[in-house]
Design a protein around this motif. Structure first.
Motif: not given
Length: 333
Positions: A171-173, A168-169, A330
């Motif tokens: 993919t959010a980046l 989750e961390h 990112a």
């Protein structure tokens, strides 16, 4: 053939804990039960060293894995400190493949073994340990209880669930090509690989997921090897099982004149002081060491029938918490 405590317990129709109490002279055992155990000892031919003096304090072996993670050493130290403060004598041991240290502790009169590991131990005394949260208990385990075979599951640790947080961390980046660095052997490594393939954000979109898993030795050099392999496989981020492997990943990037996290984002399992001083500080999945210490100590009190907090009928479930630091950023477009 070596006679085990389980053989004596079966012959006397009592629990292994009761046999251990009779042998060590510690803990309440009814006189008729004690006599039955003593007769069973003679019948099956069980012997143990008589050269060791009896100890007033109960003896507990606190076992750490042969190659422990920092959090496992922290938990072992905390359990030892807590039990000693309550009048329990503890002996430290490493869990070598032959379990020589643990067996020596049992021969010295240890009433139980407590360890922050996920693997069943073939020893003659009760074992208090962890289990992975996603692994089901054997069908023989009593419904609603923590007992599993000759062992006691004090808590369940959702380490594989930490992959979900890491995914989750990352993919959010903006990361999609995420790799896994795991140990080359062990039940936990296998579970991590299975969950990695089942939950990867790119599953169904690529046939390359197997190539994004680097199962390597639990070592600094293993981390270097894994980082090179996954970077060449075009991964932009990696999740790393072992702290030693994580340090190796950082080293591999420096050797290639690449930069974390610009060229590779990194997430590790388990926090320690060293993780704050990597260059840059490592994003990790932190674990609740105080809670795990309390759970294991409660398990020992339950097995030894000691006063204080006892093990819950439903073991607590500990899930990692993401500690986002500077080793993730990112994805570059």
């Amino acid at each position: 053939m070596r006679v085990r405590l389980e053989d004596v317990a079966a012959a006397a129709e009592v629990s292994v804990t009761t046999v251990s109490r009779v042998l060590s002279g510690r803990g309440p055992v009814a006189a008729p039960t004690r006599d039955r155990v003593l007769r069973a000892l003679d019948r099956v031919g069980y012997t143990r060293s008589t050269l060791l003096h009896s100890s007033v304090a109960r003896l507990v072996v606190v076992g750490a894995p042969e190659s422990p993670e920092h959090w496992q050493l922290e938990v072992c130290r905390g359990v030892s400190d807590r039990l000693q403060a309550e009048g329990v004598l503890t002996a430290s041991a490493f869990l070598q493949p032959d379990l020589a240290d643990v067996r020596a502790g049992a021969e010295a009169g240890a009433a139980t073994v407590v360890t922050p590991t996920f693997t069943a131990l073939d020893v003659d005394v009760p074992v208090v340990r962890f289990a992975e949260a996603t692994v089901k208990s054997p069908a023989s385990a009593p419904a609603g209880g923590p007992r599993v075979g000759g062992e006691w599951i004090a808590a369940r640790i959702d380490l594989t669930g930490g992959l979900t947080l890491a995914f989750e961390h990352l993919t959010a980046l903006g990361h999609r090509r995420i790799g896994l660095v795991c140990n080359e052997a062990g039940a936990l490594a296998e579970q991590l690989q299975e969950r990695f393939l089942a939950e990867h954000p790119a599953r169904g979109l690529t046939s390359r997921l197997d190539g994004w898993i680097a199962a390597v030795p639990k070592s600094y050099s293993g981390g270097i090897e894994a980082a090179v392999r996954l970077r060449d496989a075009t991964c932009t981020a990696v999740i790393v099982q072992s702290a030693l492997q994580l340090h190796g990943v950082f080293a591999a990037m420096r050797q290639r004149r690449l930069v974390v996290p610009r060229d590779l984002s990194v997430v590790g399992f388990g926090d320690s002081s060293t993780m704050r001083y990597t260059a840059p500080p490592a994003t990790v999945l932190g674990l609740d060491s105080p809670g795990m210490i309390r759970a294991l100590a409660a398990g020992v009190r339950t097995v030894l029938d000691l006063p204080g907090e006892r093990m819950r009928s439903v073991p607590p479930n500990f899930r990692p918490v993401l500690l986002a630091r500077a080793s993730t950023a990112a994805a570059r477009s």
